[in-house]
Design a protein around this motif. Structure first.
Motif, PDB file in Angstrom:
ATOM      1  N   ILE A 207       0.859  -1.038  -0.118  1.00  0.00           N
ATOM      2  CA  ILE A 207       0.067  -0.097  -0.037  1.00  0.00           C
ATOM      3  C   ILE A 207       0.690   1.298  -0.129  1.00  0.00           C
ATOM      4  O   ILE A 207       2.044   1.229   0.328  1.00  0.00           O
ATOM      5  CB  ILE A 207      -0.840   0.207   1.016  1.00  0.00           C
ATOM      6  N   VAL A 208       0.271   2.415  -0.455  1.00  0.00           N
ATOM      7  CA  VAL A 208       0.986   3.456  -0.401  1.00  0.00           C
ATOM      8  C   VAL A 208       0.039   4.657   0.559  1.00  0.00           C
ATOM      9  O   VAL A 208      -1.120   4.795   0.432  1.00  0.00           O
ATOM     10  CB  VAL A 208       0.962   4.314  -1.794  1.00  0.00           C
ATOM     11  N   LYS A 209       0.818   5.248   1.604  1.00  0.00           N
ATOM     12  CA  LYS A 209      -0.066   6.035   2.572  1.00  0.00           C
ATOM     13  C   LYS A 209       1.263   7.117   3.000  1.00  0.00           C
ATOM     14  O   LYS A 209       2.034   7.026   3.184  1.00  0.00           O
ATOM     15  CB  LYS A 209      -0.210   5.462   3.964  1.00  0.00           C
ATOM     16  N   ASN A 210       0.384   8.395   2.791  1.00  0.00           N
ATOM     17  CA  ASN A 210       1.620   9.542   2.826  1.00  0.00           C
ATOM     18  C   ASN A 210       2.576   9.373   2.152  1.00  0.00           C
ATOM     19  O   ASN A 210       3.999   9.966   2.476  1.00  0.00           O
ATOM     20  CB  ASN A 210       1.617   9.713   4.435  1.00  0.00           C
ATOM     21  N   GLY A 211       2.717   8.855   0.822  1.00  0.00           N
ATOM     22  CA  GLY A 211       3.948   8.696  -0.043  1.00  0.00           C
ATOM     23  C   GLY A 211       4.666   7.705   0.088  1.00  0.00           C
ATOM     24  O   GLY A 211       5.746   7.569  -0.556  1.00  0.00           O
ATOM     25  N   PHE A 212       4.505   6.789   1.236  1.00  0.00           N
ATOM     26  CA  PHE A 212       5.332   5.679   1.398  1.00  0.00           C
ATOM     27  C   PHE A 212       4.677   4.416   1.304  1.00  0.00           C
ATOM     28  O   PHE A 212       3.388   4.282   1.624  1.00  0.00           O
ATOM     29  CB  PHE A 212       6.055   6.154   2.881  1.00  0.00           C
ATOM     30  N   ILE A 213       5.593   3.206   1.270  1.00  0.00           N
ATOM     31  CA  ILE A 213       5.277   2.051   0.743  1.00  0.00           C
ATOM     32  C   ILE A 213       4.966   1.111   2.099  1.00  0.00           C
ATOM     33  O   ILE A 213       6.117   1.148   2.993  1.00  0.00           O
ATOM     34  CB  ILE A 213       5.804   1.419  -0.216  1.00  0.00           C
TER      35      ILE A 213
END
Length: 264
Positions: A102-108
């Protein structure tokens, strides 16, 4: 292997964001594992993943990556990795590999597990147990000052004496703002000089281990990897932070393939 200067060292602020992304990825994976019940289709599991990602305010790191059509990778039995959710119904005795990125706040956040659906053969139980054990053997080598080769070699060193084989064509990787960063993290000891691990490096460590031959091929869909001999394959993955001390599991979840759980 990657040269040292190509491996991204994360800042404390980036590490905090990776912890959040890893925690969300782990929560989603655990929910999907619970949903992997006989009669459901792999497409339904993939749709559930989309729903959960929306609830958690994140998006799939896989959907559209190099054209991949699924929210997650769902691979059954002899399928090793990169399976696409669809109309296939889950049957008692299947093993289901679920890989969530997943990607959340630009991080994986990236992690995977193998789910036993109902009762499975003893040799398949042994495969799952050995594969998960090899993941933790590698994680134990994810320490500052050790060379990457020691981490990689720990996987094959654990499973080979038990009669299992590692997949060599597909490997783990660095992870951060991008799904695949340097370095590559194979499940066997690579030749030549490999990087020294340093605090702030984050690796996706993911043993892929086969019951039979290590040889694999890709199906006509261009994605699904299967064992050439059609024997089962297992896959477990964690995102791991190298620290000044103990390795940190950024995708922590309880162990799933212990002797007690599998009944062996």
């Amino acid at each position: 292997m990657a040269r040292r200067h190509k491996i991204r060292i994360k800042t404390p602020q980036e590490i905090d964001k990776m912890r959040i992304a890893g925690g969300v990825a782990s929560q989603i994976l655990q929910e999907l594992a619970k949903a992997a019940q006989p009669g459901r289709t792999t497409g339904e599991i993939d749709q559930l993943a989309a729903d959960l990602m929306r609830e958690h305010g994140c998006k799939s790191a896989f959907l559209g990556y190099r054209g991949f059509p699924g929210q997650t990778c769902i691979s059954v039995n002899e399928e090793v990795v990169h399976g696409i959710g669809g109309e296939r119904r889950i049957q008692p005795g299947d093993i289901l590999k679920i890989d969530v990125g997943i990607v959340k706040n630009g991080f994986i956040g990236d992690n995977a597990t193998t789910v036993a659906v109902g009762e499975i053969p003893v040799e398949t139980k042994r495969l799952l147990k050995a594969t998960e054990e090899s993941l933790y053997a590698a994680i134990d080598k994810a320490r500052a000052g050790l060379r990457l080769a020691e981490l990689c070699g720990a996987v094959e060193a654990h499973v080979k004496p038990l009669g299992f084989t590692v997949v060599r064509e597909f490997v783990g990787h660095g992870v951060g703002r991008e799904l695949h960063e340097e370095p590559q993290v194979p499940n066997y000891r690579p030749q030549g000089k490999t990087p020294i691990l340093e605090p702030g490096m984050i690796l996706a460590i993911e043993p892929m281990v086969n019951l039979g031959s290590g040889r694999v091929r890709i199906l006509d869909d261009g994605w699904t990897v299967i064992t050439e001999d059609r024997k089962p394959s297992a896959h477990f993955e964690h995102t791991v932070l190298i620290t000044d001390g103990e390795p940190e599991l950024m995708t922590y979840r309880p162990k799933e393939a212990t002797s007690e759980i599998l009944g062996i």
